[in-house]
Write an enzyme that holds these catalytic residues in place. Structure first.
Site, PDB file in Angstrom:
ATOM      1  N   SER A   1       0.858  -1.174   0.000  1.00  0.00           N
ATOM      2  CA  SER A   1       0.000   0.000   0.000  1.00  0.00           C
ATOM      3  C   SER A   1       0.893   1.221   0.000  1.00  0.00           C
ATOM      4  CB  SER A   1      -0.901  -0.022   1.237  1.00  0.00           C
ATOM      5  OG  SER A   1      -0.652   1.094   2.042  1.00  0.00           O
ATOM      6  N   LYS A   2       0.376   2.283  -0.617  1.00  0.00           N
ATOM      7  CA  LYS A   2       1.204   3.485  -0.736  1.00  0.00           C
ATOM      8  C   LYS A   2       1.583   4.029   0.631  1.00  0.00           C
ATOM      9  CE  LYS A   2      -0.239   4.605  -5.339  1.00  0.00           C
ATOM     10  NZ  LYS A   2      -1.106   5.294  -6.248  1.00  0.00           N
ATOM     11  N   ARG A   3       0.823   3.632   1.633  1.00  0.00           N
ATOM     12  CA  ARG A   3       1.119   4.131   2.975  1.00  0.00           C
ATOM     13  C   ARG A   3       2.173   3.303   3.707  1.00  0.00           C
ATOM     14  NH1 ARG A   3      -4.051   4.884   1.982  1.00  0.00           N
ATOM     15  NH2 ARG A   3      -4.573   2.782   2.654  1.00  0.00           N
ATOM     16  N   ASP A   4       2.566   2.197   3.081  1.00  0.00           N
ATOM     17  CA  ASP A   4       3.528   1.293   3.706  1.00  0.00           C
ATOM     18  C   ASP A   4       4.887   1.997   3.824  1.00  0.00           C
ATOM     19  OD1 ASP A   4       4.874  -0.956   4.517  1.00  0.00           O
ATOM     20  OD2 ASP A   4       3.830  -2.274   3.110  1.00  0.00           O
TER      21      ASP A   4
END
Ligand code: GLU
Length: 447
Positions: free
Chosen positions: A216-219
């Site tokens: 996920s881009k938030r990872d």
């Protein structure tokens, strides 16, 4: 068979992400392997999510990765325009055709003359397609509600615009991420409504992190934007190679492959059904392989800016080349040059117990005295130092390990390391003589 025409269709909503880069890359490989066209189309209809500079950043980083294209908003082509917001008339025209045929209807907003256009989903139809990656997939129309093809502001929805464009642009194959599988039946409805042949679809598996969770881009643990890799000194050729292996594998077990080799070997039947694991270590390994292939001149040129930004003074071009030459084998990305430089020059000089014992056992004191004397009068170039090591050996009748390892321990503190003459030339007179003196003092204390 119709000509192969494939496209990468980014929404200009941000920076080029590793997952998008993979979609672009696989379409590119498909085109180049089969001698087809590769098209970039900008899907900018989700206006609120567009960011300024988004399109340029996508294209610049695709170019950086080594992709080139046959048609795009900036190169033009026979099937333009290549930005969806410049094609609104087309979508309107086709939406009206569906209205005329009774295959779509107006959906008025309460108390308003504004309306959206909804597609009338046929009853009891099964949509089947043969996915390149997943094989046959089936969907039932009863699971899909009548859906909006044109919003009341005149902008089409993705599932409608994509079909109009893929058809008019004569796209033959669509390779895209798995998240679009459930969009495909909606798109098939539109193809059927117009009696158009649909392209062949291939949905690539998700990319997962090391915990097997969808990336996920938030990872925070995984760097995911191509620009970030560029900034820390990953090489485009290595990124190209690595991304290719996210969901595809060549026949043999050779994993380091040039762009030309990948294009030649690319085989869509080898696209993997299993999630692609984003293995950071593998990426670092692939990049280190490409760094090793650089000439010292190339590596020096790529390293220079990193050192300068860190405020490290580059004494001369030849000094820089010596430096990167001895550190080349240890770098996984070029930005590491700074840390490697620092540990090379500034690590506290520590004689390990083992190293010190080696000097004691080999009675190295006279060796070190002789070396110190020679060095003190030398120009400190690596060539001179190399000669002086030999000379010291002759003068003191020392050879092999006691000579080479002895001098290395006494000057670097380490039992092993890169070329000693080069290391000493880089460390420079003051540091080296000072370390030799310290070691001698310690040895004298021992005897
Ligand atoms: N604009 C879509 C996306 O960014 C393209 C999907 C497709 O390739 O059809 O995901």
């Amino acid at each position: 068979m119709n000509k192969v025409r494939v496209r990468y269709a980014p929404s200009p909503t941000g920076l080029l992400h590793i997952g998008n880069a993979r979609s672009a890359l696989f379409n590119y490989l498909y085109a180049r392997h089969f001698g087809g066209d590769f098209i970039v189309r900008i899907e900018d209809t989700d206006v609120s999510r567009n960011v300024s500079g988004g399109e340029d950043s996508q294209l610049n980083y695709l170019r950086w990765l080594g992709l080139e294209w046959d048609e795009s908003p900036e190169t033009g082509g026979d099937y333009g325009p290549y930005r969806q917001l410049e094609r609104l008339d087309l979508y309107r025209k086709y939406a009206e055709l569906l209205l005329d045929k009774g295959l779509a209807y107006k959906d008025f907003r309460e108390d308003s003359k504004d309306y959206a256009i909804r597609f009338k989903v046929p009853q009891d139809v099964e949509y089947v397609f043969n996915d390149i990656v997943r094989g046959e997939l089936r969907f039932q129309s009863k699971d899909v509600e009548d859906w909006i093809i044109m919003k009341d502001n005149g902008i089409p929805t993705y599932n409608f615009a994509v079909v109009i464009d893929d058809h008019l642009m004569e796209i033959s194959h669509v390779l895209r991420g798995e998240e679009h599988i459930t969009n495909t039946p909606k798109q098939l409805m539109i193809y059927q409504a117009f009696g158009w042949e649909s392209p062949i679809f291939g949905h690539m598996t998700i990319i997962v992190n090391e915990e097997k969770k969808k990336l996920s881009k938030r990872d925070q643990n995984v760097i995911q934007f191509i620009s970030e890799y560029e900034q820390i000194g990953y090489l485009p050729e290595a990124m190209f190679n690595f991304i290719t292996l996210l969901g595809w594998s060549p026949k043999g077990n050779q994993e380091i492959l040039s762009k030309e080799e990948i294009i030649e070997q690319f085989d869509p039947s080898r696209l993997s059904k299993a999630p692609a694991m984003f293995d950071k270590e593998k990426l670092a390994y692939v990049n280190s392989k490409y760094i090793k292939k650089l000439t010292v001149e190339e590596l020096a040129q790529k390293s220079r800016l990193f050192l300068e930004i860190a405020g490290i003074e580059i004494q001369s071009q030849s000094w820089l080349e010596l430096l990167v030459g001895i550190l080349q084998d240890r770098m996984t990305h070029i930005g590491e040059i700074v840390g490697l430089y620092q540990s090379f020059f500034h690590h506290d000089f520590n004689l390990s117990e083992e190293g010190f014992q080696f000097l004691v056992e080999n009675q190295s004191l006279s060796l070190l005295k002789s070396f110190h004397k020679h060095l003190a009068n030398s120009d400190f170039s690596s060539e001179t130092i190399e000669g002086l090591i030999k000379q010291t050996g002759l003068d003191t009748n020392t050879k092999g390990k006691p000579l080479f390892m002895g001098l290395r321990i006494a000057t670097t503190g380490d039992m092993h390391g890169p070329s000693l003459p080069i290391s000493l030339a880089l460390l420079g007179r003051d540091i080296v003589l000072n370390r030799l003196e310290k070691t001698m003092t310690k040895l004298r204390g021992e005897s």
